[in-house]
Motif scaffolding. Structure first.
Motif, PDB file in Angstrom:
ATOM      1  N   ASP A 135      -0.003   3.214   8.232  1.00 34.96           N
ATOM      2  CA  ASP A 135       0.926   2.407   8.247  1.00 34.96           C
ATOM      3  C   ASP A 135       2.176   1.764   7.429  1.00 34.96           C
ATOM      4  O   ASP A 135       2.483   2.287   6.490  1.00 34.96           O
ATOM      5  CB  ASP A 135      -0.010   1.484   7.454  1.00 34.96           C
ATOM      6  CG  ASP A 135       0.181  -0.143   6.916  1.00 34.96           C
ATOM      7  OD1 ASP A 135       1.393  -0.920   7.567  1.00 34.96           O
ATOM      8  OD2 ASP A 135      -0.083  -0.777   6.143  1.00 34.96           O
ATOM      9  N   SER A 137       4.011  -0.054   6.689  1.00 37.62           N
ATOM     10  CA  SER A 137       4.230  -1.391   5.829  1.00 37.62           C
ATOM     11  C   SER A 137       3.699  -0.894   4.155  1.00 37.62           C
ATOM     12  O   SER A 137       3.660  -1.613   3.005  1.00 37.62           O
ATOM     13  CB  SER A 137       3.897  -2.299   5.521  1.00 37.62           C
ATOM     14  OG  SER A 137       2.659  -2.564   6.496  1.00 37.62           O
ATOM     15  N   ALA A 138       2.727   0.402   3.821  1.00 38.03           N
ATOM     16  CA  ALA A 138       2.197   1.431   2.903  1.00 38.03           C
ATOM     17  C   ALA A 138       2.377   1.183   1.785  1.00 38.03           C
ATOM     18  O   ALA A 138       4.090   1.204   1.772  1.00 38.03           O
ATOM     19  CB  ALA A 138       1.399   1.871   3.040  1.00 38.03           C
ATOM     20  N   SER A 139       1.681   0.953   0.644  1.00 42.73           N
ATOM     21  CA  SER A 139       2.631   1.572  -0.539  1.00 42.73           C
ATOM     22  C   SER A 139       3.223   3.250  -0.328  1.00 42.73           C
ATOM     23  O   SER A 139       4.617   4.052  -1.001  1.00 42.73           O
ATOM     24  CB  SER A 139       2.439   1.554  -1.730  1.00 42.73           C
ATOM     25  OG  SER A 139       1.552   1.794  -2.211  1.00 42.73           O
ATOM     26  N   LEU A 140       2.587   3.808  -0.169  1.00 39.90           N
ATOM     27  CA  LEU A 140       3.210   5.678   0.481  1.00 39.90           C
ATOM     28  C   LEU A 140       4.360   5.514   1.207  1.00 39.90           C
ATOM     29  O   LEU A 140       3.523   5.027   2.057  1.00 39.90           O
ATOM     30  CB  LEU A 140       1.998   6.245   0.446  1.00 39.90           C
ATOM     31  CG  LEU A 140       1.042   6.433  -0.355  1.00 39.90           C
ATOM     32  CD1 LEU A 140      -0.675   6.983   0.305  1.00 39.90           C
ATOM     33  CD2 LEU A 140       1.529   7.371  -1.225  1.00 39.90           C
ATOM     34  N   PRO A 141       5.102   6.601   0.874  1.00 36.15           N
ATOM     35  CA  PRO A 141       5.712   6.894   2.198  1.00 36.15           C
ATOM     36  C   PRO A 141       5.248   7.095   3.370  1.00 36.15           C
ATOM     37  O   PRO A 141       3.592   8.130   3.100  1.00 36.15           O
ATOM     38  CB  PRO A 141       6.639   8.100   1.647  1.00 36.15           C
ATOM     39  CG  PRO A 141       5.464   8.556   1.201  1.00 36.15           C
ATOM     40  CD  PRO A 141       5.064   7.336   0.127  1.00 36.15           C
ATOM     41  N   GLN A 145       1.008   9.735   3.764  1.00 37.17           N
ATOM     42  CA  GLN A 145       0.173   8.707   4.719  1.00 37.17           C
ATOM     43  C   GLN A 145      -0.227  10.567   5.581  1.00 37.17           C
ATOM     44  O   GLN A 145      -1.248  11.100   6.249  1.00 37.17           O
ATOM     45  CB  GLN A 145       0.546   7.504   5.157  1.00 37.17           C
ATOM     46  CG  GLN A 145       0.810   6.870   4.787  1.00 37.17           C
ATOM     47  CD  GLN A 145       0.912   5.564   5.023  1.00 37.17           C
ATOM     48  OE1 GLN A 145       0.462   4.640   6.133  1.00 37.17           O
ATOM     49  NE2 GLN A 145       2.030   4.598   5.229  1.00 37.17           N
TER      50      GLN A 145
END
Length: 205
Positions: A135, A137-141, A145
């Motif tokens: 994803d 848009s997730a906070s993790l780069p 991920q």
């Protein structure tokens, strides 16, 4: 959550499909016993992280961009599997030992790492499979991920490999009193390794 649920279901499905790693772990168990099989599974697991890290860093793209590199690594891995399989036919001392000496277990561990690292299809699998569940848009780069998802896949596959080792060990323990049966199991293990090497060399990319 829907994305991660789909990832978990798909990963479990792939893990339960008999593949080279699963059959390799079972073959090592039939050829050398439970300890060798478990160490082989550990070696395959650690070798898998090489491909996880490569996928997370984008290095697995080299296999698509440089076809000769894919072919060379594919043939090297196939040759190594065939060599390991044929070596089981030559080693007649295994039928005289009920258990493996520490060196044999360590050899199974090291050889399994090499087998997994030299398998380019593992790198291609991670490259093709993992991005579908990232994803942006997730906070993790993205790279984090990919590494996390790859680690989960590697752990799931290794858990299934261990189950196969324990099952193969249970079958072998019933035949342990018969030297002829041990020799047959050793030949079956060698044949499986040769077949896996041939599949890796001549299978579709």
């Amino acid at each position: 959550m829907e994305l991660y649920l789909a990832f978990a279901i798909t990963t479990a499905t792939f893990a339960l499909i008999p593949g080279p790693a699963m059959l390799y772990a079972a073959a090592r168990t039939l050829a050398g016993g439970r300890r060798a099989g478990l160490m082989a599974s550990l070696g395959l697991h650690l070798g898998g992280y090489v491909h996880v890290i490569a996928a997370a860093a984008g290095l697995a793209l080299l296999f698509h961009a440089v076809p000769p590199l894919f072919t060379a690594m594919k043939l090297a891995g196939a040759a190594y599997l065939v060599w390991l399989g044929l070596s089981l036919f030559r080693d007649r001392d295994n039928t005289k030992r009920p258990t493996l000496v520490p060196l044999s277990v360590e050899r199974a561990f090291v050889q399994s790492i090499v087998v997994e690292v030299l398998n380019p299809k593992t790198a291609i699998f991670f490259l093709a499979f993992l991005p579908q569940f990232v994803d942006a848009s997730a906070s993790l780069p993205v790279w984090a991920q990919l590494f996390l998802l790859g680690t989960i896949v590697n752990l799931t596959f290794s858990a299934v490999d261990i189950v196969c080792v324990l099952f193969a060990s249970a079958v072998m323990s019933k035949l342990q009193r018969s030297r002829r049966s041990q020799r047959i199991m050793q030949r079956i293990g060698g044949s499986m390794l040769v077949a896996l090497g041939a599949r890796l060399a001549f299978g579709d990319r």
